[in-house]
Design an enzyme around this catalytic site. Structure first.
Site, PDB file in Angstrom:
ATOM      1  N   HIS A  20       0.838  -1.191   0.000  1.00 50.97           N
ATOM      2  CA  HIS A  20       0.000   0.000   0.000  1.00 50.97           C
ATOM      3  C   HIS A  20       0.880   1.252   0.000  1.00 50.97           C
ATOM      4  CE1 HIS A  20      -3.314   2.519   2.096  1.00 50.97           C
ATOM      5  NE2 HIS A  20      -3.437   2.580   0.782  1.00 50.97           N
ATOM      6  N   ASP A  28       8.382   7.550 -20.496  1.00 52.41           N
ATOM      7  CA  ASP A  28       8.763   7.544 -21.895  1.00 52.41           C
ATOM      8  C   ASP A  28      10.232   7.133 -22.022  1.00 52.41           C
ATOM      9  OD1 ASP A  28      10.348   9.852 -21.359  1.00 52.41           O
ATOM     10  OD2 ASP A  28       8.763  11.199 -22.033  1.00 52.41           O
TER      11      ASP A  28
END
Length: 139
Positions: A20, A28
């Site tokens: 969590h 990119d």
């Protein structure tokens, strides 16, 4: 053999070991990746795989509760930015979970990637096509 969409063993291991609030960056081809952060390099050539393809597969495997984007993403790559927001909206509907979206400068974004458990590099060549996902819980 795995039955789900995700076949890459490193990415599969990452999604299976997320806790969590862990952060994961999908980026990119040009985003600098800190040498201290685990790199999962999926890039084969320019544009393959795309940012969108990688995000789609990741979202099928992982529950998220937060998204961090560079402020510049919307300005310089509005179509890709809008497509990502639509994917996040679909994810909200599919899971019934709220997903926060926050924006920081690109310089702050690059610094924030140091906190990521891993950075997944795609072949995407669209400026600012980068996202940090914050892991959520399914319950």
């Amino acid at each position: 053999m795995k039955k789900s969409a995700l076949l890459n063993s490193e990415l599969s291991h990452l999604t299976a070991t997320l806790g969590h609030t862990d952060e994961i960056t999908i980026c990119d081809a040009g985003l600098p990746i800190p040498s201290t952060t685990h790199r999962i390099d999926l890039a084969l050539t320019l544009g393959i795989p795309t940012f969108a393809q990688t995000v789609d597969v990741f979202l099928k495997e992982s529950q998220i509760e937060g998204v961090i984007l560079a402020e510049e993403f919307e300005q310089f790559s509005p179509e890709h930015h809008q497509a990502l927001l639509q994917r996040i909206e679909q994810e909200k509907k599919l899971t019934g979970k709220e997903i926060s979206i926050s924006y920081i400068t690109h310089e702050a974004f690059k610094s924030r990637t140091h906190q990521s458990k891993a950075i997944v590099r795609t072949g995407e060549c669209t400026p600012y096509a980068n996202v940090i996902f914050q892991s959520g819980v399914t319950f």
